[in-house]
Design an enzyme around this catalytic site. Sequence first.
Site, PDB file in Angstrom:
ATOM      1  N   ASP A   1       5.209   0.643  11.815  1.00  0.00           N
ATOM      2  CA  ASP A   1       4.076   0.089  11.254  1.00  0.00           C
ATOM      3  C   ASP A   1       3.836  -1.277  11.852  1.00  0.00           C
ATOM      4  O   ASP A   1       2.919  -1.994  11.463  1.00  0.00           O
ATOM      5  CB  ASP A   1       3.941   0.228   9.709  1.00  0.00           C
ATOM      6  CG  ASP A   1       3.473   1.338   9.386  1.00  0.00           C
ATOM      7  OD1 ASP A   1       2.948   2.398  10.283  1.00  0.00           O
ATOM      8  OD2 ASP A   1       3.562   1.684   8.069  1.00  0.00           O
TER       9      ASP A   1
ATOM     10  N   ARG B   1      -8.328  -0.854   4.858  1.00  0.00           N
ATOM     11  CA  ARG B   1      -7.512   0.312   4.265  1.00  0.00           C
ATOM     12  C   ARG B   1      -6.078  -0.251   3.885  1.00  0.00           C
ATOM     13  O   ARG B   1      -5.844   0.045   2.977  1.00  0.00           O
ATOM     14  CB  ARG B   1      -7.134   1.281   5.191  1.00  0.00           C
ATOM     15  CG  ARG B   1      -8.475   2.338   5.524  1.00  0.00           C
ATOM     16  CD  ARG B   1      -7.949   3.424   6.484  1.00  0.00           C
ATOM     17  NE  ARG B   1      -6.786   3.872   5.941  1.00  0.00           N
ATOM     18  CZ  ARG B   1      -5.808   4.440   6.691  1.00  0.00           C
ATOM     19  NH1 ARG B   1      -6.043   4.435   8.003  1.00  0.00           N
ATOM     20  NH2 ARG B   1      -4.576   4.948   6.413  1.00  0.00           N
TER      21      ARG B   1
ATOM     22  N   ARG C   1       0.848  14.512  13.536  1.00  0.00           N
ATOM     23  CA  ARG C   1       1.568  14.577  12.017  1.00  0.00           C
ATOM     24  C   ARG C   1       1.119  15.738  11.554  1.00  0.00           C
ATOM     25  O   ARG C   1       0.321  15.914  10.305  1.00  0.00           O
ATOM     26  CB  ARG C   1       0.633  13.305  11.371  1.00  0.00           C
ATOM     27  CG  ARG C   1       0.740  11.903  12.197  1.00  0.00           C
ATOM     28  CD  ARG C   1      -0.091  11.113  11.522  1.00  0.00           C
ATOM     29  NE  ARG C   1       0.649  10.408  10.726  1.00  0.00           N
ATOM     30  CZ  ARG C   1       0.563   9.356   9.775  1.00  0.00           C
ATOM     31  NH1 ARG C   1      -0.834   8.745   9.956  1.00  0.00           N
ATOM     32  NH2 ARG C   1       1.514   8.731   8.827  1.00  0.00           N
TER      33      ARG C   1
ATOM     34  N   LYS D   1       0.843  -1.206   0.201  1.00  0.00           N
ATOM     35  CA  LYS D   1      -0.007   0.108  -0.009  1.00  0.00           C
ATOM     36  C   LYS D   1       0.719   1.207   0.084  1.00  0.00           C
ATOM     37  O   LYS D   1       0.626   2.100  -0.748  1.00  0.00           O
ATOM     38  CB  LYS D   1      -0.879   0.102   1.189  1.00  0.00           C
ATOM     39  CG  LYS D   1      -1.508   1.271   1.609  1.00  0.00           C
ATOM     40  CD  LYS D   1      -2.427   1.194   2.673  1.00  0.00           C
ATOM     41  CE  LYS D   1      -1.690   1.676   4.075  1.00  0.00           C
ATOM     42  NZ  LYS D   1      -1.500   3.010   4.082  1.00  0.00           N
ATOM     43  N   ASN D   2       1.845   1.170   0.818  1.00  0.00           N
ATOM     44  CA  ASN D   2       2.686   2.486   1.046  1.00  0.00           C
ATOM     45  C   ASN D   2       3.594   2.820  -0.072  1.00  0.00           C
ATOM     46  O   ASN D   2       4.348   3.746  -0.217  1.00  0.00           O
ATOM     47  CB  ASN D   2       3.520   2.431   2.315  1.00  0.00           C
ATOM     48  CG  ASN D   2       2.680   2.595   3.479  1.00  0.00           C
ATOM     49  OD1 ASN D   2       1.401   2.978   3.496  1.00  0.00           O
ATOM     50  ND2 ASN D   2       3.115   2.593   4.630  1.00  0.00           N
TER      51      ASN D   2
ATOM     52  N   CYS E   1      -4.942   8.341   9.731  1.00  0.00           N
ATOM     53  CA  CYS E   1      -4.876   7.775  11.136  1.00  0.00           C
ATOM     54  C   CYS E   1      -4.741   8.816  12.506  1.00  0.00           C
ATOM     55  O   CYS E   1      -3.932   9.752  12.291  1.00  0.00           O
ATOM     56  CB  CYS E   1      -3.639   6.730  11.119  1.00  0.00           C
ATOM     57  SG  CYS E   1      -4.076   5.226  10.315  1.00  0.00           S
TER      58      CYS E   1
HETATM   59  C1  UD1 Z   1       4.435   6.996   6.151  1.00  0.00           C
HETATM   60  C2  UD1 Z   1       3.746   5.700   6.127  1.00  0.00           C
HETATM   61  C3  UD1 Z   1       3.167   5.188   7.494  1.00  0.00           C
HETATM   62  C4  UD1 Z   1       4.472   5.020   8.368  1.00  0.00           C
HETATM   63  C5  UD1 Z   1       5.476   6.239   8.390  1.00  0.00           C
HETATM   64  C6  UD1 Z   1       6.716   6.055   9.183  1.00  0.00           C
HETATM   65  C7  UD1 Z   1       2.460   5.989   3.853  1.00  0.00           C
HETATM   66  C8  UD1 Z   1       1.331   6.057   3.255  1.00  0.00           C
HETATM   67  N1  UD1 Z   1       2.532   5.823   5.297  1.00  0.00           N
HETATM   68  O1  UD1 Z   1       3.882   7.891   6.884  1.00  0.00           O
HETATM   69  O2  UD1 Z   1       2.509   4.065   7.448  1.00  0.00           O
HETATM   70  O3  UD1 Z   1       3.822   4.784   9.820  1.00  0.00           O
HETATM   71  O4  UD1 Z   1       5.598   6.531   7.128  1.00  0.00           O
HETATM   72  O5  UD1 Z   1       7.323   5.120   8.620  1.00  0.00           O
HETATM   73  O6  UD1 Z   1       3.391   5.671   3.514  1.00  0.00           O
HETATM   74  N2  UD1 Z   1       6.502  14.821  10.579  1.00  0.00           N
HETATM   75  C9  UD1 Z   1       6.734  15.814  10.924  1.00  0.00           C
HETATM   76  N3  UD1 Z   1       6.382  17.117  10.128  1.00  0.00           N
HETATM   77  C10 UD1 Z   1       6.129  16.660   8.892  1.00  0.00           C
HETATM   78  C11 UD1 Z   1       6.091  15.384   8.332  1.00  0.00           C
HETATM   79  C12 UD1 Z   1       6.319  14.295   9.363  1.00  0.00           C
HETATM   80  O7  UD1 Z   1       6.943  16.457  12.266  1.00  0.00           O
HETATM   81  O8  UD1 Z   1       5.826  17.620   7.944  1.00  0.00           O
HETATM   82  C13 UD1 Z   1       6.554  13.565  11.577  1.00  0.00           C
HETATM   83  C14 UD1 Z   1       5.517  13.073  11.526  1.00  0.00           C
HETATM   84  O9  UD1 Z   1       4.641  13.304  12.591  1.00  0.00           O
HETATM   85  C15 UD1 Z   1       6.149  11.629  12.406  1.00  0.00           C
HETATM   86  C16 UD1 Z   1       7.584  11.654  11.750  1.00  0.00           C
HETATM   87  O10 UD1 Z   1       7.870  12.654  11.024  1.00  0.00           O
HETATM   88  O11 UD1 Z   1       6.445  11.678  13.737  1.00  0.00           O
HETATM   89  C17 UD1 Z   1       7.661  10.477  10.648  1.00  0.00           C
HETATM   90  O12 UD1 Z   1       6.409  10.685   9.731  1.00  0.00           O
HETATM   91  P1  UD1 Z   1       6.458  10.346   8.310  1.00  0.00           P
HETATM   92  O13 UD1 Z   1       7.653   9.532   7.860  1.00  0.00           O
HETATM   93  O14 UD1 Z   1       6.366  11.594   7.480  1.00  0.00           O
HETATM   94  O15 UD1 Z   1       5.059   9.591   8.032  1.00  0.00           O
HETATM   95  P2  UD1 Z   1       4.180   9.310   6.895  1.00  0.00           P
HETATM   96  O16 UD1 Z   1       4.903   9.805   5.432  1.00  0.00           O
HETATM   97  O17 UD1 Z   1       3.118  10.494   6.986  1.00  0.00           O
END
Ligand code: UD1
Length: 428
Positions: free
Chosen positions: A315, A407, A131, A22-23, A126
């Site tokens: 995850d 999902r 986030r 999915k990701n 989620c």
């Molecule tokens: C992706 C995955 C999710 C997984 C996560 C971490 C998908 C669709 N989702 O989510 O399943 O759990 O990676 O491996 O691929 N953060 C900030 N500011 C930002 C962006 C992120 O502070 O602008 C923080 C987030 O709150 C979190 C950390 O960075 O604490 C990592 O998040 P991130 O790697 O961005 O997760 P996703 O890409 O949303």
Amino acid sequence: MDRIRIVGGNKLTGSIPISGAKNAALPLMIASLLTEETLTLDNVPHLADVEQLIRILGNHGVDYSVNGRREEQNTAYARTIHFTAHDIVDTMAPYELVSKMRASFWVIGPLLARMGEAKVSLPGGCAIGTRPVDLFIDGLQALGAAIDVENGYVLAKAKRLRGNRYVFPKVSVGATHVMMMAASLAEGETVLENAAREPEVVNLAECLNAMGAKVYGAGSSTITIEGVDRLHGARVTVIPDRIETGTYAMAIAMTGGDVMLEGARADLLQSALDVIAQTGAEITPTNSGIRVMRNGAGITPVDVTTEPFPGFPTDLQAQFMGLMTMAKGRSRITETIFENRFMHVQELARLGAHINLAGQTAIVEGVTKLKGAPVMATDLRASVSLVIAGLAAEGETIVNRVYHLDRGFERLEQKLSGCGATIERISG
Ligand code: UD1
């Protein structure tokens, strides 16, 4: 609302086909916005999040067609989908759509790079922490975008993005995806440092390169992108789902048995496989997948801390906690990626687990048996941890709010019942 009914206690034996990730599928689908030609993706999983993103992309003008290939009962339902963004008809992604799936915020990168503007709602997704999107805003500004945040929307504008050096203050998978896509059509060279190294980032880089981009170094923490004027169509395969792989491996480590995870790739989740092996399961990578066995011996407690790739993935944290609830002793599970990702703790406790929270660490005291109960979960990975625990619990477990599972887990009940689990979906 659908529910899943499990009667626990059966060993798992047989084989489980691993679906496309999915990701990985989601960012690849979003990359179709970067070109007016057709992007064809193979091995796309059939999941609610994929269908939702198809709707969102349709709003921007992306047409799609599916070559379905429904194979016999216990094999993968791998789809080939063709995406064509001939004309972008709307550069706005509304709250009603983006709030349903956080990853749809990522359209901001390709829309801005191709059309010079994007208006994207702040996301939902989620309920596992705040986030924020600060890294996306910061990064796109470094490429020369003018960004305003107004009334819950991020407005981004740039006649043409300009390559630059950008150091992520924190590792983010999504922000790395977006910066790679945006920089592919920027003028000049972009160097991303402290980039995410997840396999899904590598899959997206392969996709962009197949479309004519010049992305180097994906999979390491420094990614260099030489911007090009346009991208073209391509055909790319979605990698196997490492989270689904790890989830089923943990289920087998918990119930005992012998299952071949067909199509799984050990290199995508080595750290998690190492941990599962330490708990007492036998893990054997083969040409066709990964064989997971546990016979006889009990479950050894192991401490884990979640980390960005190549560390233990957040995850799989909930699922691993499920496994540890029946270990022979105490384990400590520390979550470092998301600040609110322990919502499965109180539900596991309903099955008889002993877990105490101390800040970002869960201390799990293994019990000799769990007992089935009605449970529900508030996110995707938490829900499946309850399924795993239910498979090992005595008696009946009913998992409510199955839409979370839909999902991210393709045909979960068929895959598990095909290996001898008593598990079924109750509709309505
Ligand atoms: C992706 C995955 C999710 C997984 C996560 C971490 C998908 C669709 N989702 O989510 O399943 O759990 O990676 O491996 O691929 N953060 C900030 N500011 C930002 C962006 C992120 O502070 O602008 C923080 C987030 O709150 C979190 C950390 O960075 O604490 C990592 O998040 P991130 O790697 O961005 O997760 P996703 O890409 O949303």
